[in-house]
Scaffold this motif. Sequence first.
Motif, short mmCIF file in Angstrom:
data_model
loop_
_atom_site.label_atom_id
_atom_site.label_comp_id
_atom_site.label_asym_id
_atom_site.label_seq_id
_atom_site.Cartn_x
_atom_site.Cartn_y
_atom_site.Cartn_z
N ILE A 52 0.82 -1.21 0.00
CA ILE A 52 0.00 0.00 0.00
C ILE A 52 0.85 1.26 0.00
N ASN A 53 2.00 1.23 0.66
CA ASN A 53 2.87 2.40 0.69
C ASN A 53 3.52 2.67 -0.66
N GLU A 54 3.92 1.60 -1.33
CA GLU A 54 4.48 1.77 -2.67
C GLU A 54 3.42 2.30 -3.63
N GLY A 55 2.18 1.84 -3.44
CA GLY A 55 1.09 2.36 -4.25
C GLY A 55 0.83 3.84 -3.99
N GLY A 56 0.94 4.23 -2.71
CA GLY A 56 0.77 5.64 -2.37
C GLY A 56 1.83 6.51 -3.01
N ASP A 57 3.08 6.03 -3.01
CA ASP A 57 4.17 6.77 -3.66
C ASP A 57 3.93 6.86 -5.16
N LEU A 62 2.62 10.41 -9.63
CA LEU A 62 1.85 10.75 -10.83
C LEU A 62 1.23 12.14 -10.70
N CYS A 63 0.74 12.45 -9.52
CA CYS A 63 0.14 13.77 -9.30
C CYS A 63 1.13 14.89 -9.55
N ILE A 64 2.33 14.71 -9.04
CA ILE A 64 3.37 15.73 -9.22
C ILE A 64 3.73 15.86 -10.69
N ALA A 89 4.61 13.75 0.88
CA ALA A 89 4.92 13.70 -0.54
C ALA A 89 4.75 15.05 -1.21
N PHE A 90 3.79 15.83 -0.70
CA PHE A 90 3.50 17.13 -1.31
C PHE A 90 4.05 18.29 -0.48
N THR A 95 0.33 24.43 -4.51
CA THR A 95 -0.70 24.51 -5.55
C THR A 95 -1.60 23.28 -5.55
N ILE A 96 -1.55 22.48 -4.50
CA ILE A 96 -2.39 21.28 -4.46
C ILE A 96 -3.12 21.21 -3.13
N THR A 97 -4.37 20.76 -3.17
CA THR A 97 -5.14 20.51 -1.96
C THR A 97 -5.39 19.01 -1.84
N LEU A 98 -5.45 18.53 -0.61
CA LEU A 98 -5.61 17.11 -0.33
C LEU A 98 -6.92 16.87 0.41
#
Length: 239
Positions: A52-57, A62-64, A89-90, A95-98
């Motif tokens: 799950i952590n690798e998936g989160g990374d 991709l977002c960045i 990560a951010f 310029t990004i909201t979570l």
Amino acid sequence: ACIDAHKKLGFKGMGSKMAAHDPSDTGPDNKGFAARHGSVVTHVLEKADGDINEGGDWATGLCIDLGINNYTWDCDGMGVGLSRQTSEAFLGIKTITLAMFKGSESVDRPDDVYQPVFKKEIDNQKRNKDVFKNKRAQYYQMLRDRIYNTFRAIVHGEYKDPDTLISFDSSIESLSKLRAELCRMPVKPNANGLIELYTKSIMKSRFKVDSPNLGDSVMMLMREPVIITPMTLDFESEF
């Protein structure tokens, strides 16, 4: 009808760039990721390996790369543990909201009228809380409504506000799988007449349907983006 609808109808992706991630750990379920620019879904991807952590990374990376403005991920299950990792990560990206997405929660804007009819004499229109069981049902129905609006615009030539449509770019390689996941989503009978969907676990045990990781990722994109307001600068200290 929705594939390349933006090209057929002559509109472009405008507004926020949004992304959503459906996490999973090691096992049979893949991880999902989807992104849209305005009414155009630009990316639908899945990752079959890693924890799950690798998936989160993978998803935050991709977002960045895509310059995403709004990012959400499913936290109804194990995804809640990704909160600190995602924030880190951010770090430094203003310029990004979570926003964490919990589909089992009660609906957003419960007192808003669902599909309002603008006639004064109609005073018994149903509100979101009278239509949907939870957020997951609410945003799957919103996705369904966008798809249907696009079908009416493409096939029947009806004018629809592009903000109410959805287009899937033909460059997305997983369109066939996404279509299969969306078109087999079973609706659960509800004693109060609310729209409710079966949970992923019941879908798998009763209907032998795999987790709709792509479908859920696209569904989460339907939630309205958080608007980023400009920072107020302290001109004296800055100068």
